[in-house]
Design a protein around this motif. Structure first.
Motif, short mmCIF file in Angstrom:
data_model
loop_
_atom_site.label_atom_id
_atom_site.label_comp_id
_atom_site.label_asym_id
_atom_site.label_seq_id
_atom_site.Cartn_x
_atom_site.Cartn_y
_atom_site.Cartn_z
N MET A 1 -15.13 66.22 35.82
CA MET A 1 -16.44 66.06 35.22
C MET A 1 -16.62 64.59 34.84
N ILE A 2 -17.79 64.06 35.15
CA ILE A 2 -18.09 62.66 34.84
C ILE A 2 -18.48 62.56 33.37
N PRO A 3 -17.83 61.64 32.64
CA PRO A 3 -18.21 61.50 31.23
C PRO A 3 -19.63 60.96 31.09
N PRO A 4 -20.34 61.42 30.07
CA PRO A 4 -21.73 60.96 29.92
C PRO A 4 -21.80 59.50 29.48
N THR A 5 -22.90 58.88 29.84
CA THR A 5 -23.16 57.52 29.37
C THR A 5 -24.23 57.59 28.29
N ARG A 6 -24.29 56.56 27.45
CA ARG A 6 -25.30 56.56 26.38
C ARG A 6 -26.71 56.58 26.96
N SER A 7 -26.95 55.78 27.98
CA SER A 7 -28.30 55.76 28.57
C SER A 7 -28.62 57.08 29.24
N GLY A 8 -27.63 57.71 29.85
CA GLY A 8 -27.84 59.02 30.47
C GLY A 8 -28.18 60.09 29.45
N VAL A 9 -27.45 60.11 28.36
CA VAL A 9 -27.72 61.08 27.28
C VAL A 9 -29.10 60.83 26.69
N PHE A 10 -29.41 59.57 26.45
CA PHE A 10 -30.71 59.24 25.87
C PHE A 10 -31.84 59.59 26.82
N GLY A 11 -31.67 59.27 28.09
CA GLY A 11 -32.73 59.51 29.06
C GLY A 11 -32.92 60.96 29.45
N ARG A 12 -31.83 61.72 29.48
CA ARG A 12 -31.92 63.11 29.93
C ARG A 12 -32.03 64.12 28.80
N MET A 13 -31.51 63.79 27.64
CA MET A 13 -31.51 64.76 26.54
C MET A 13 -32.43 64.36 25.40
N VAL A 14 -32.24 63.16 24.89
CA VAL A 14 -32.92 62.77 23.66
C VAL A 14 -34.40 62.54 23.90
N LEU A 15 -34.75 61.66 24.80
CA LEU A 15 -36.16 61.31 24.99
C LEU A 15 -37.05 62.50 25.38
N PRO A 16 -36.67 63.30 26.37
CA PRO A 16 -37.59 64.40 26.73
C PRO A 16 -37.79 65.41 25.60
N PHE A 17 -36.71 65.78 24.93
CA PHE A 17 -36.82 66.80 23.88
C PHE A 17 -37.41 66.24 22.59
N ALA A 18 -37.14 64.98 22.31
CA ALA A 18 -37.69 64.37 21.10
C ALA A 18 -39.19 64.15 21.21
N LEU A 19 -39.74 64.25 22.39
CA LEU A 19 -41.19 64.11 22.57
C LEU A 19 -41.95 65.38 22.18
N VAL A 20 -41.26 66.51 22.07
CA VAL A 20 -41.95 67.77 21.77
C VAL A 20 -42.68 67.72 20.42
N PRO A 21 -42.01 67.37 19.30
CA PRO A 21 -42.74 67.33 18.03
C PRO A 21 -43.90 66.33 18.00
N PRO A 22 -43.72 65.10 18.49
CA PRO A 22 -44.85 64.17 18.46
C PRO A 22 -46.04 64.61 19.31
N VAL A 23 -45.80 65.39 20.34
CA VAL A 23 -46.90 65.90 21.14
C VAL A 23 -47.58 67.08 20.42
N MET A 24 -46.78 67.91 19.78
CA MET A 24 -47.32 69.11 19.13
C MET A 24 -48.08 68.78 17.84
N ILE A 25 -47.68 67.75 17.12
CA ILE A 25 -48.33 67.43 15.84
C ILE A 25 -49.82 67.14 16.02
N PRO A 26 -50.23 66.19 16.86
CA PRO A 26 -51.68 65.96 17.00
C PRO A 26 -52.44 67.16 17.56
N LEU A 27 -51.80 67.89 18.48
CA LEU A 27 -52.46 69.07 19.05
C LEU A 27 -52.72 70.12 17.97
N ALA A 28 -51.72 70.39 17.15
CA ALA A 28 -51.86 71.39 16.09
C ALA A 28 -52.88 70.94 15.05
N MET A 29 -52.89 69.67 14.73
CA MET A 29 -53.80 69.19 13.70
C MET A 29 -55.25 69.15 14.20
#
Length: 169
Positions: A1-29
């Motif tokens: 198994m290839i060890p993860p890189t910081r940019s890979g984790v940030f690009g594949r996990m953090v950024l896409p999922f962290a966008l959910v609340p900022p997108v939902m807040i204006p829509l809900a309001m």
């Protein structure tokens, strides 16, 4: 198994999922702010969503750093990328809980968020225990609470700023 890189984790996990609340807040309001007893015109929800997004990115990074700092000397210290992956996996339920903002219910929001915190703590505990190969469950629990409390301390003033800005003058 290839060890993860910081940019890979940030690009594949953090950024896409962290966008959910900022997108939902204006829509809900825009759709059902009255359910939350808020005036949709009382605040610039896009700026609040941006603040939440930045706080999410910072909190994941800080939790990852705290995991590295609180790892006992006799345990296997995670790399920066592994610590970031652990922190991102723990934050994922919290990010996902923002989807409930589509439902016009304050009760559903509170319940979903509390459940997300429970799942996030459990995920963080098991990841710490397994990744650091800790045999002592108390030690794993201690590291879990140390890392999670840093994020809570970060979020407390942010929520205070948001609620103060939304309170009627």
């Amino acid at each position: 198994m290839i060890p993860p890189t910081r940019s890979g984790v940030f690009g594949r996990m953090v950024l896409p999922f962290a966008l959910v609340p900022p997108v939902m807040i204006p829509l809900a309001m825009r759709d059902h702010a009255a359910v939350y007893r808020l005036d949709p015109a009382a605040a610039n929800w896009e700026w609040i969503a941006l603040l939440v997004f930045v706080a999410e990115l910072v909190s994941v990074t800080v939790v990852a750093g705290m995991l590295r700092l609180t790892t006992p000397a006799d345990a296997m210290r995670p790399t920066r990328a592994r610590a970031l992956a652990i922190a991102a996996r723990a934050a994922a339920p919290l990010w996902a809980s923002a989807v409930v903002l589509a439902v016009p219910s304050l009760g559903a929001l509170v319940v979903a968020h509390l459940l997300a915190h429970a799942v996030a703590l459990r995920r963080l505990y098991f990841d710490i225990r397994d990744e650091l190969r800790l045999g002592n469950e108390i030690q794993a629990l201690h590291i879990t609470y140390m890392a999670y409390s840093v994020a809570a301390v970060l979020w407390a003033p942010i929520f205070v700023m948001i609620f103060v800005s939304l309170s009627p003058a």
